[in-house]
Design a protein around this motif. Structure first.
Motif, PDB file in Angstrom:
ATOM      1  N   PRO A   6      39.994  15.353  51.796  1.00 39.95           N
ATOM      2  CA  PRO A   6      41.170  15.895  51.114  1.00 39.95           C
ATOM      3  C   PRO A   6      42.186  16.580  52.033  1.00 39.95           C
ATOM      4  O   PRO A   6      43.377  16.604  51.728  1.00 39.95           O
ATOM      5  CB  PRO A   6      40.577  16.903  50.125  1.00 39.95           C
ATOM      6  N   LYS A   7      41.721  17.117  53.147  1.00 39.41           N
ATOM      7  CA  LYS A   7      42.646  17.786  54.076  1.00 39.41           C
ATOM      8  C   LYS A   7      43.365  16.788  54.977  1.00 39.41           C
ATOM      9  O   LYS A   7      44.281  17.166  55.698  1.00 39.41           O
ATOM     10  CB  LYS A   7      41.892  18.798  54.931  1.00 39.41           C
ATOM     11  N   GLY A   8      42.942  15.525  54.970  1.00 37.52           N
ATOM     12  CA  GLY A   8      43.602  14.502  55.769  1.00 37.52           C
ATOM     13  C   GLY A   8      42.857  14.176  57.040  1.00 37.52           C
ATOM     14  O   GLY A   8      41.657  14.386  57.160  1.00 37.52           O
ATOM     15  N   VAL A   9      43.594  13.659  58.022  1.00 39.07           N
ATOM     16  CA  VAL A   9      43.026  13.233  59.296  1.00 39.07           C
ATOM     17  C   VAL A   9      43.784  13.883  60.450  1.00 39.07           C
ATOM     18  O   VAL A   9      44.900  14.363  60.281  1.00 39.07           O
ATOM     19  CB  VAL A   9      43.051  11.687  59.447  1.00 39.07           C
ATOM     20  N   ASP A  10      43.164  13.861  61.618  1.00 38.57           N
ATOM     21  CA  ASP A  10      43.780  14.468  62.801  1.00 38.57           C
ATOM     22  C   ASP A  10      44.700  13.507  63.548  1.00 38.57           C
ATOM     23  O   ASP A  10      45.695  13.933  64.130  1.00 38.57           O
ATOM     24  CB  ASP A  10      42.689  14.960  63.759  1.00 38.57           C
ATOM     25  N   ILE A  11      44.340  12.218  63.542  1.00 38.11           N
ATOM     26  CA  ILE A  11      45.120  11.225  64.279  1.00 38.11           C
ATOM     27  C   ILE A  11      45.275   9.984  63.409  1.00 38.11           C
ATOM     28  O   ILE A  11      44.310   9.510  62.818  1.00 38.11           O
ATOM     29  CB  ILE A  11      44.429  10.823  65.598  1.00 38.11           C
ATOM     30  N   VAL A  12      46.490   9.467  63.363  1.00 42.04           N
ATOM     31  CA  VAL A  12      46.756   8.171  62.734  1.00 42.04           C
ATOM     32  C   VAL A  12      47.248   7.240  63.826  1.00 42.04           C
ATOM     33  O   VAL A  12      48.259   7.528  64.482  1.00 42.04           O
ATOM     34  CB  VAL A  12      47.803   8.266  61.612  1.00 42.04           C
ATOM     35  N   MET A  13      46.539   6.146  64.041  1.00 38.31           N
ATOM     36  CA  MET A  13      46.973   5.109  64.971  1.00 38.31           C
ATOM     37  C   MET A  13      47.802   4.112  64.178  1.00 38.31           C
ATOM     38  O   MET A  13      47.268   3.410  63.321  1.00 38.31           O
ATOM     39  CB  MET A  13      45.771   4.424  65.615  1.00 38.31           C
ATOM     40  N   ASP A  14      49.109   4.054  64.463  1.00 38.49           N
ATOM     41  CA  ASP A  14      50.036   3.300  63.628  1.00 38.49           C
ATOM     42  C   ASP A  14      50.719   2.147  64.362  1.00 38.49           C
ATOM     43  O   ASP A  14      51.765   2.337  64.978  1.00 38.49           O
ATOM     44  CB  ASP A  14      51.097   4.255  63.067  1.00 38.49           C
ATOM     45  N   PRO A  15      50.158   0.929  64.283  1.00 42.12           N
ATOM     46  CA  PRO A  15      50.846  -0.239  64.823  1.00 42.12           C
ATOM     47  C   PRO A  15      51.728  -0.910  63.765  1.00 42.12           C
ATOM     48  O   PRO A  15      52.333  -1.944  64.032  1.00 42.12           O
ATOM     49  CB  PRO A  15      49.693  -1.159  65.219  1.00 42.12           C
ATOM     50  N   LEU A  16      51.780  -0.335  62.559  1.00 46.61           N
ATOM     51  CA  LEU A  16      52.441  -0.979  61.429  1.00 46.61           C
ATOM     52  C   LEU A  16      53.909  -0.607  61.285  1.00 46.61           C
ATOM     53  O   LEU A  16      54.752  -1.456  60.999  1.00 46.61           O
ATOM     54  CB  LEU A  16      51.698  -0.637  60.125  1.00 46.61           C
TER      55      LEU A  16
END
Length: 151
Positions: A120-130
């Motif tokens: 629920p608090k989310g994530v620390d890193i988003v790897m975004d190739p999109l």
């Protein structure tokens, strides 16, 4: 192996010798290519830009692709990292075997809703190739001080 900024999509190239490295005998040509393209990209995203630390959580889009799988494997080198990986369902077993904690089928599941259910608090890193609207979705999934790395 050659590390060069540009001009490598040719049949023949000339590069300074300091940018060349012998392929170890135990390494295949394909492994050497993956090291330079996939693993260096994944390493820089996770460690140089993302500052991956023990206990962090990471969303890896296209987790079954070259950079995605490299990232998943590199996450295993850090203690207690939770990995969310988007990929089609047929690739989930391979993702689990390589360290994805929570594979998500982006064809049938809203990955934002799925991640919020689990974390629920989310994530620390988003790897975004999109890019595009997924960048905004990734930004909204971040914990405080989290990072979206677009590549």
């Amino acid at each position: 192996m050659v590390l060069n900024r540009s001009g490598m999509w040719q049949e023949e190239v000339t590069v300074p010798s300091v940018q060349t490295f012998l392929i170890p005998e135990a390494m295949t040509f394909e492994e050497a290519a993956a090291l330079l393209v996939n693993y260096i990209t994944a390493y820089m995203v996770l460690f140089d830009f993302g500052n991956l630390q023990p206990g962090h959580s990471v969303l890896v889009h296209m987790a079954a692709g070259g950079v995605g799988m490299a990232a998943v494997q590199l996450c295993r080198t850090v203690e207690n990292v939770t990995v969310f990986g988007t990929a089609s369902a047929s690739k989930h077993e391979a993702l689990k075997e390589n360290g994805v904690t929570h594979p998500i089928d982006y064809h049938t599941t809203d990955y934002v809703d799925e991640i919020k259910k689990i974390s629920p608090k989310g994530v620390d890193i988003v790897m975004d190739p999109l890019g595009g609207s997924d960048t905004a979705k990734g930004y909204n999934l971040l914990k405080p001080m989290g990072k979206v790395v677009t590549y």
